[in-house]
Design an enzyme around this catalytic site. Structure first.
Site, PDB file in Angstrom:
ATOM      1  N   HIS A 132       0.831  -1.206   0.000  1.00 44.03           N
ATOM      2  CA  HIS A 132       0.000   0.000   0.000  1.00 44.03           C
ATOM      3  C   HIS A 132       0.867   1.259   0.000  1.00 44.03           C
ATOM      4  O   HIS A 132       0.674   2.150  -0.837  1.00 44.03           O
ATOM      5  CB  HIS A 132      -0.923  -0.018   1.234  1.00 44.03           C
ATOM      6  CG  HIS A 132      -1.808   1.179   1.334  1.00 44.03           C
ATOM      7  ND1 HIS A 132      -3.082   1.196   0.815  1.00 44.03           N
ATOM      8  CD2 HIS A 132      -1.606   2.397   1.903  1.00 44.03           C
ATOM      9  CE1 HIS A 132      -3.623   2.384   1.056  1.00 44.03           C
ATOM     10  NE2 HIS A 132      -2.751   3.119   1.708  1.00 44.03           N
ATOM     11  N   GLU A 133       1.817   1.332   0.931  1.00 39.68           N
ATOM     12  CA  GLU A 133       2.652   2.538   1.017  1.00 39.68           C
ATOM     13  C   GLU A 133       3.543   2.687  -0.204  1.00 39.68           C
ATOM     14  O   GLU A 133       3.741   3.796  -0.703  1.00 39.68           O
ATOM     15  CB  GLU A 133       3.461   2.555   2.311  1.00 39.68           C
ATOM     16  CG  GLU A 133       2.612   2.610   3.577  1.00 39.68           C
ATOM     17  CD  GLU A 133       1.551   3.708   3.624  1.00 39.68           C
ATOM     18  OE1 GLU A 133       1.716   4.753   2.942  1.00 39.68           O
ATOM     19  OE2 GLU A 133       0.548   3.542   4.337  1.00 39.68           O
ATOM     20  N   HIS A 136       1.633   4.189  -3.038  1.00 34.67           N
ATOM     21  CA  HIS A 136       1.575   5.654  -2.968  1.00 34.67           C
ATOM     22  C   HIS A 136       2.826   6.285  -3.571  1.00 34.67           C
ATOM     23  O   HIS A 136       2.762   7.365  -4.169  1.00 34.67           O
ATOM     24  CB  HIS A 136       1.426   6.132  -1.522  1.00 34.67           C
ATOM     25  CG  HIS A 136       0.053   5.967  -0.960  1.00 34.67           C
ATOM     26  ND1 HIS A 136      -1.097   6.312  -1.641  1.00 34.67           N
ATOM     27  CD2 HIS A 136      -0.360   5.510   0.249  1.00 34.67           C
ATOM     28  CE1 HIS A 136      -2.157   6.071  -0.885  1.00 34.67           C
ATOM     29  NE2 HIS A 136      -1.734   5.575   0.271  1.00 34.67           N
ATOM     30  N   HIS A 142      -5.804   6.386  -2.823  1.00 33.27           N
ATOM     31  CA  HIS A 142      -6.669   5.390  -2.201  1.00 33.27           C
ATOM     32  C   HIS A 142      -7.750   4.961  -3.189  1.00 33.27           C
ATOM     33  O   HIS A 142      -8.250   5.767  -3.965  1.00 33.27           O
ATOM     34  CB  HIS A 142      -7.295   5.938  -0.918  1.00 33.27           C
ATOM     35  CG  HIS A 142      -6.306   6.050   0.185  1.00 33.27           C
ATOM     36  ND1 HIS A 142      -6.275   7.101   1.069  1.00 33.27           N
ATOM     37  CD2 HIS A 142      -5.291   5.240   0.554  1.00 33.27           C
ATOM     38  CE1 HIS A 142      -5.284   6.931   1.926  1.00 33.27           C
ATOM     39  NE2 HIS A 142      -4.667   5.805   1.619  1.00 33.27           N
ATOM     40  N   CYS A 143      -8.086   3.697  -3.142  1.00 30.87           N
ATOM     41  CA  CYS A 143      -9.027   3.079  -4.077  1.00 30.87           C
ATOM     42  C   CYS A 143     -10.344   2.778  -3.358  1.00 30.87           C
ATOM     43  O   CYS A 143     -10.342   2.404  -2.185  1.00 30.87           O
ATOM     44  CB  CYS A 143      -8.403   1.788  -4.623  1.00 30.87           C
ATOM     45  SG  CYS A 143      -9.430   0.939  -5.838  1.00 30.87           S
ATOM     46  N   CYS A 148      -8.999  -4.042  -2.953  1.00 34.69           N
ATOM     47  CA  CYS A 148      -7.739  -3.552  -3.517  1.00 34.69           C
ATOM     48  C   CYS A 148      -6.784  -3.167  -2.390  1.00 34.69           C
ATOM     49  O   CYS A 148      -7.190  -2.576  -1.382  1.00 34.69           O
ATOM     50  CB  CYS A 148      -7.994  -2.338  -4.405  1.00 34.69           C
ATOM     51  SG  CYS A 148      -6.489  -1.635  -5.135  1.00 34.69           S
ATOM     52  N   CYS A 167      -6.171  -3.879  -7.589  1.00 35.80           N
ATOM     53  CA  CYS A 167      -7.319  -4.164  -8.445  1.00 35.80           C
ATOM     54  C   CYS A 167      -6.885  -3.878  -9.890  1.00 35.80           C
ATOM     55  O   CYS A 167      -5.801  -3.338 -10.128  1.00 35.80           O
ATOM     56  CB  CYS A 167      -8.514  -3.293  -8.048  1.00 35.80           C
ATOM     57  SG  CYS A 167      -8.293  -1.517  -8.390  1.00 35.80           S
ATOM     58  N   CYS A 170      -6.049  -0.082 -10.532  1.00 40.68           N
ATOM     59  CA  CYS A 170      -4.783   0.360  -9.937  1.00 40.68           C
ATOM     60  C   CYS A 170      -3.589  -0.305 -10.618  1.00 40.68           C
ATOM     61  O   CYS A 170      -2.542   0.322 -10.795  1.00 40.68           O
ATOM     62  CB  CYS A 170      -4.778   0.108  -8.434  1.00 40.68           C
ATOM     63  SG  CYS A 170      -5.910   1.209  -7.530  1.00 40.68           S
TER      64      CYS A 170
END
Length: 181
Positions: A132-133, A136, A142-143, A148, A167, A170
């Site tokens: 996640h990080e 970014h 953010h989704c 996701c 997803c 993304c």
């Protein structure tokens, strides 16, 4: 043409098995080299006595001062309870403009919540928050898809519900960004 590389900076002790799984996951998902490095860093400069937590923003700011290569994506891994301005706690934080991010292992562990240790949950949470990080750092936001990995985690439940993968939307955005390498 730029070539990105991911650096994992271990600012705490972590099991080699967990690191191997994390490194493999990130290499396969991002298709980039991942380099591990350990550092002993005194984080007391970021400690907030009143909150009994560490400022993720302060730690990132200090790391950013040492970063020289814009093509490097840095993920700092700490084992202290983090917070960010306006939030009670954070699992992680990223600054895409500097290419630095941070995650904390503390709240990813079952023991933090008074529950028995669960290695499987911990490894999955570690992969999700790291992905996640780093997402970014490639300018993914953010989704809205709860499955996701880029979905915002407001609680550990949110982290457990989402997958460790992007997803289709993304994934396509990441591919287009990396294509510009």
């Amino acid at each position: 043409m730029k070539k990105f590389k991911i650096f994992l900076f271990l600012l705490c002790e972590i099991n080699n098995k967990y690191l191997a799984e994390l490194k493999n996951h990130l290499q396969n998902l991002f298709g980039l080299d991942v380099e591990l490095t350990s550092h002993s860093v005194d984080l007391s400069f970021a400690y907030n006595e009143r909150r009994r937590q560490y400022s993720g923003e302060e730690i990132l700011r200090k790391a950013e001062k040492n970063k020289r290569n814009a093509n490097e994506k840095w993920l700092l891994i700490v084992d202290v309870d983090l917070y960010s301005s306006g939030l009670n706690f954070i699992f992680g934080l990223a600054n895409p403009y500097s290419g630095t991010s941070i995650i904390s292992l503390t709240r990813l562990r079952q023991q933090f919540y008074g529950k028995p240790e669960n290695e499987k949950f911990f490894i999955e949470r570690l992969k999700k928050e790291a992905t996640h990080e780093l997402g970014h750092l490639f300018y993914l936001s953010h989704c809205s898809d709860k499955k996701c990995v880029m979905h915002f985690s407001n609680s550990l439940y949110d982290t457990d519900v989402k997958s460790a993968y992007f997803c289709e939307r993304c994934k396509k955005l990441l591919f287009n960004i990396k294509k510009g390498e």
